[in-house]
Design an enzyme around this catalytic site. Sequence first.
Site, PDB file in Angstrom:
ATOM      1  CB  CYS A  59      -0.926   0.036   1.222  1.00  0.00           C
ATOM      2  SG  CYS A  59      -1.676  -1.545   1.658  1.00  0.00           S
ATOM      3  CB  CYS A  62      -0.361   3.765  -4.302  1.00  0.00           C
ATOM      4  SG  CYS A  62       0.132   2.848  -5.770  1.00  0.00           S
ATOM      5  CG  HIS A  63      -2.757   4.524  -0.458  1.00  0.00           C
ATOM      6  ND1 HIS A  63      -3.847   5.227  -0.906  1.00  0.00           N
ATOM      7  CD2 HIS A  63      -2.913   3.258  -0.919  1.00  0.00           C
ATOM      8  CE1 HIS A  63      -4.645   4.419  -1.613  1.00  0.00           C
ATOM      9  NE2 HIS A  63      -4.091   3.222  -1.633  1.00  0.00           N
ATOM     10  CG  MET A 100      -6.620  -0.200  -4.651  1.00  0.00           C
ATOM     11  SD  MET A 100      -7.079   0.350  -3.028  1.00  0.00           S
ATOM     12  CE  MET A 100      -7.067  -1.225  -2.176  1.00  0.00           C
ATOM     13  CG  HIS A 343       5.703   6.889 -10.546  1.00  0.00           C
ATOM     14  ND1 HIS A 343       5.518   6.537  -9.233  1.00  0.00           N
ATOM     15  CD2 HIS A 343       5.876   5.724 -11.206  1.00  0.00           C
ATOM     16  CE1 HIS A 343       5.562   5.230  -9.108  1.00  0.00           C
ATOM     17  NE2 HIS A 343       5.789   4.707 -10.300  1.00  0.00           N
ATOM     18  CG  HIS A 385       3.844   3.544 -15.139  1.00  0.00           C
ATOM     19  ND1 HIS A 385       4.655   2.500 -15.505  1.00  0.00           N
ATOM     20  CD2 HIS A 385       4.047   3.706 -13.809  1.00  0.00           C
ATOM     21  CE1 HIS A 385       5.312   2.050 -14.437  1.00  0.00           C
ATOM     22  NE2 HIS A 385       4.963   2.768 -13.396  1.00  0.00           N
TER      23      HIS A 385
END
Length: 548
Positions: A59, A62-63, A100, A343, A385
């Site tokens: 997790c 991403c979070h 997600m 990213h 991406h």
Amino acid sequence: MSERTRTSSRRFTPRGLPLALSLMLPLASLGFAAGASAAVPKLSDEEFAAGEFIYFDRCSGCHGTLRKGATGPAINDEQMLKQSLSKLEETIYDGTDAGMPGWGRTGELTREQAKLMAKFLQLPAPIPPELGLKEMKASHKVYVPVDQRPKKPQHDHDIDNMFGVILRDAGKGAIIDGDSKEVLNVVDTGYAVHIFRASATGRYFYTIGRDGKVTMMDLYAEKPTVVAEARVCLDARSVEVSKYKGPTGDFIDKYALVGCYWPPQMVILDGQTLEPLKVISTRSSTYDTNEYHPEPRVATIVASHSDPEFVVAIKETGMVWLVDYSDLDNLSMTQIGTERFLHDGGWDATKRYLLIAANMRDQIVVVDTKEKKFVTKFETGVKPHPGRGANWIDPKYGPVSATTHLGEGLISVYGSDPAGHPEHAWKVVREEETGGPGLFLKTHPNSNHIWTDATLSKEEGENQQICVFKKDDFDAGANCWQATDKGKIVHFEYNKAGDEVWASVWDNEGELIIYDDKTLKVKTRIKGDWLVAPTGKWNVYNTVHDVY
Ligand code: DHE
């Protein structure tokens, strides 16, 4: 047994093997009622530690470690308490339309683990410890000192055509001879290695584990072996090695730079021994509103070929830092404001411009490393991406670069030659559908093809497809086929000659499928008990020279 509640003092269990092992223990049934969660859940220390590890593994990327959001939304305990445990469990297990992954549906989490995570998220996020030079040095090991390493290769393999392959869930990496396909060695690395990078000379491979452990392998050795390691972060994704040689000095293979997710910092290490030398904090302010951010994570890093600089993308603040490593005692850097949530990315074909995805802004940003300036940013599609990207010459638009997207099955192609084709530069000139939402694309100057995956597709079988586009007939669209009936297809790499493409079957019983790039026919498949969850793979020559 003590229990964790909302009022418990916050603490964080440093990650490592004991925690990983604790995950393998069956989790007891947690026995809580579904429905609106008026009450704050309780977890035993063991359950909390298991939740911490799952959060870290699945997790936090991403979070965010502090759950403040980045590629995924913010999920702090106050927000999570507004949702019922059953709703949270469903989201964790089945995923969302917003992208997600459904961790239960993909087989990564059991129903019990999804229940545990629902409770874990309703408790305050534990704040992990810091990590300074003293602790890093305590973890530093040199297995083969520099003066005991061979002066020339101790074998007849072509180092330039060796491949480093991640065996994600085994915490290992494989070195494979790209000519004979012989597996030269499988070595221990950090946990769930994210990337390999080759040193500027191509002699060493460096890997960075999700647990922040960096390892280096000597490809001159009779059998490629780990010669040094150090743990410099608690959570990390990137590593790069200095590539500059010129009037300012010879920095070839002199320094390595590791980018941490936690603590929010980067670490310069000796490129020959991995001795940690300098820690640079990334805690700073956002590029636009100038608000302090406590957790700006280091995303992509590339080494400049023309200046003694690492080019470092700082995710949450939207800054690109050009870190000049020519004088570590009087360190200087240029800080360039671009866009938030940087990213992944890579060079254009000239290696002057860095193209990075600000994926939550649906944009690609362009930085000119020669003028040391932000150039522009432009929209492509839902969550671009590019991996390191793909560069080729389009018959109509000249030199172009491209990205796939996490949020939709789309390849976007944009002009990347402001000198020769200014009218197309940094504008999307072509778009085509791929097989589905994907992670990576790849090409090679000697090839007419661009390969794309659809790893994130939720449609049955789509994530097992490969789609290939032709440079000289892009409008014809993709040629797609189902490449496997197990796991997911992820990531491509060319051999040095650019006539062969390696694709990973991301599965516990993984495979590497090797295609003839001209005919798109399978040449060979590499299999074996050791091939656990292969993800990324890197050819030495292409990585040293940033060929993609
Ligand atoms: Fe990656 C590149 C971060 C999920 C495989 N990934 C990168 C880079 C970053 C990053 C910052 C650029 C490194 C560089 O070039 O210096 N990745 C993250 C995440 O934060 C995220 C979204 C969630 C996480 O928790 O890690 C994430 N990545 C994944 C995966 O799920 C993949 C498929 C398997 C895994 O290891 O978890 C995956 N990422 C890769 C690969 C690259 C990569 C193979 C390098 C591509 C290349 O060609 O260089």
